[in-house]
Enzyme design. Structure first.
Site, PDB file in Angstrom:
ATOM      1  N   HIS A   1       0.940  -1.155   0.024  1.00 35.41           N
ATOM      2  CA  HIS A   1      -0.117  -0.099   0.028  1.00 35.41           C
ATOM      3  C   HIS A   1       0.960   1.339   0.056  1.00 35.41           C
ATOM      4  CE1 HIS A   1      -3.888  -1.817   1.652  1.00 35.41           C
ATOM      5  NE2 HIS A   1      -3.700  -2.375   0.557  1.00 35.41           N
TER       6      HIS A   1
ATOM      7  N   TYR B   1      -8.715   5.447   8.049  1.00 32.46           N
ATOM      8  CA  TYR B   1      -8.760   5.492   9.403  1.00 32.46           C
ATOM      9  C   TYR B   1      -9.962   6.584   9.737  1.00 32.46           C
ATOM     10  CZ  TYR B   1      -4.222   3.183  10.296  1.00 32.46           C
ATOM     11  OH  TYR B   1      -3.416   2.252  10.472  1.00 32.46           O
TER      12      TYR B   1
ATOM     13  N   PRO C   1      -2.884   0.177  19.016  1.00 30.31           N
ATOM     14  CA  PRO C   1      -2.658   0.018  17.721  1.00 30.31           C
ATOM     15  C   PRO C   1      -2.788   0.972  16.474  1.00 30.31           C
ATOM     16  CG  PRO C   1      -4.566  -0.971  18.625  1.00 30.31           C
ATOM     17  CD  PRO C   1      -4.076  -0.142  19.901  1.00 30.31           C
TER      18      PRO C   1
ATOM     19  N   LYS D   1       2.281   0.150  15.031  1.00 34.79           N
ATOM     20  CA  LYS D   1       3.462  -0.182  15.372  1.00 34.79           C
ATOM     21  C   LYS D   1       3.995  -1.269  16.040  1.00 34.79           C
ATOM     22  CE  LYS D   1       5.038   3.455  13.003  1.00 34.79           C
ATOM     23  NZ  LYS D   1       5.042   2.612  11.763  1.00 34.79           N
TER      24      LYS D   1
ATOM     25  N   TYR E   1       4.416   6.727   9.554  1.00 36.72           N
ATOM     26  CA  TYR E   1       3.634   5.568   9.404  1.00 36.72           C
ATOM     27  C   TYR E   1       4.406   4.545   8.586  1.00 36.72           C
ATOM     28  CZ  TYR E   1      -0.608   3.000   8.604  1.00 36.72           C
ATOM     29  OH  TYR E   1      -1.568   1.931   8.283  1.00 36.72           O
TER      30      TYR E   1
END
Ligand code: FAD
Ligand code: DHB
Length: 389
Positions: free
Chosen positions: A72, A201, A293, A297, A384
């Protein structure tokens, strides 16, 4: 039995360390309190940083991940009725993440370990750690009614947050830092196509939601829930209705629902124990630290810890103790950056009981800043995809 390293815990940290040591010619045993099926039944992480995928390649278990995992190059932030793409690749000079379940990572590592004929003690009960303040540590356990003792040079405590390793360090030798968040995540796995091609998200007045996946036909979704909520209280229909309400309309309309394969609640916590070494006991992964979460990570930190540990042990056996002496400091440097990012992303995306309308307005302002400022978006993207090792 005598080995160079006794690894307590056969989750991803323990199994990856086992494979790294095997490749380096260092003997080890993995001692796991549960059965192999039980470990593989826990549905957890789904997003791997490039540093983690590189490590899986390095130990020779990357082929299925490359065949079945999904690369992704972006994620979406959903808020205020619309969703906005953060182009991870463009913002980080070409980096991406791999969507491949923790279960599959662990399965690949377990299979490689079994194929190499390396010792693993599953269903090990009453695991106890001894003499790790000296040079001849021991691990004792009972398996199928038979008592075992492993003599070793080092113990690697890879047994997660509730394990015995951290609890074996004398009181006062560790300093702990903790934040417990006033909510949990209700997660559902379903044999349905994901609602979007990339992860979404979502910040919503009813609470956070996350749309993830395991493949083109299998989805993983989460919604923020109360800490005292119970997964059994949620019918599949109630879950899908709640998820739909928390997504931008365009996404909600294309959500495909179906029966859940798994449904569970996870509490959210930030936790760090310092130092990560006591004598000849080294803590790695969730045994030493927990992050909420939201930033994806936890597993990646477990992987970077065992990478540092494996290299330090290789150096030790080559006559150089610098790595083992610096292990805790090196890990913690990276750990705290991930703790900060995970806390920040959690704070930005969830509804807090004391947040109020002011809190929600601040979150909206920051989300708008993130999608319009390349500087802000770059900061999110570089964290990220994973900070350098
Ligand atoms: P664990 O996976 O907890 O493994 C520890 C092992 O030790 C277990 O198998 C346990 O049975 C065993 N054990 C425990 N006690 C003993 C004992 N006394 N003796 C012997 N063995 C023992 N991370 C990410 O990077 N990306 C994500 O997308 C992500 N999403 C997540 C989503 C959810 C809902 C949750 C809950 C977590 C998520 N994480 C994510 C975090 C990630 O799952 C953990 O950080 C990871 O499992 C840590 O691996 P570990 O091997 O250190 O610990
Ligand atoms: C998943 C879990 C996470 O915590 C996250 O941030 C992204 C994806 C997952 O389980 O797929």
């Amino acid at each position: 039995m005598r080995v160079q390293v006794a690894i307590v815990g056969g989750g991803p940290a323990g199994h990856l360390l086992g494979q790294l040591l095997y490749k380096a010619g260092i003997s080890a045993i993995v001692i796991e309190q549960r059965s192999q099926d039980y470990v593989l039944g826990r549905i957890r992480a789904g997003v791997l940083e490039q540093g983690t995928t590189d490590l899986l390649d390095e130990v020779g278990v990357g082929s299925r991940m490359h065949a079945e995992g999904l690369v992704h190059g972006g994620i979406s932030l959903s808020f205020g009725g619309a969703h906005h793409r953060i182009d991870l690749q463009k913002l980080t000079g070409g980096k991406s993440v791999m969507v491949y379940g923790q279960t599959e990572v662990t399965r690949d590592l377990m299979n490689a370990r079994a194929a190499a004929g390396l010792p693993t003690a599953y269903e090990a009960e009453n695991v106890s750690l001894h003499d790790f303040d000296g040079t001849r540590p021991k691990v004792r356990y009972v398996q199928h009614g038979v008592a075992h003792e492993v003599e070793c040079d080092f113990i690697a405590g890879c047994d997660g947050f509730h394990g015995v390793s951290r609890a074996s360090v004398p009181a006062g030798a560790l300093k702990t830092f903790e934040r417990v968040y006033p909510f949990g995540w209700l997660g559902v796995l379903s044999e349905t196509p994901p609602v979007a091609e990339e992860l979404v998200y979502s910040n919503h007045a009813r609470g956070f939601a996350l749309c993830s996946m395991r493949s083109h036909t299998r989805s993983r979704y989460y919604v923020q829930c109360a800490l005292d909520d119970k997964a059994e209280r949620w019918s599949d229909d109630a879950f899908w209705d709640e998820l739909r309400r928390r997504l931008a309309p365009e996404l909600a309309e294309s959500l495909v629902t179906g029966p859940s394969i798994e449904k569970s609640i996870a509490p959210l916590r930030s936790f760090v124990a310092e130092p990560m070494r006591f004598g000849r006991l080294f803590l790695a992964g969730d045994a030493a630290h927990i992050v909420p979460p939201t930033g994806a990570k936890g597993l990646n930190l477990a992987a970077s810890d065992v990478r540092y540990l494996a290299r330090a042990l290789v150096d030790f056996y080559a006559g150089d103790e610098t790595g083992i002496n610096r292990y805790s400091e090196t890990c913690l440097h990276r750990v705290w950056k991930a703790v900060r990012f995970s806390w920040w992303f959690t704070s930005l995306m969830h509804q807090f009981p004391d947040g109020g309308e002011f809190g929600h307005k601040l979150q909206e302002a920051e989300l708008n800043y993130l999608i319009h400022s390349p500087a802000a978006a770059t900061s999110l993207a570089e964290n990220y995809v994973g900070l350098p090792l």
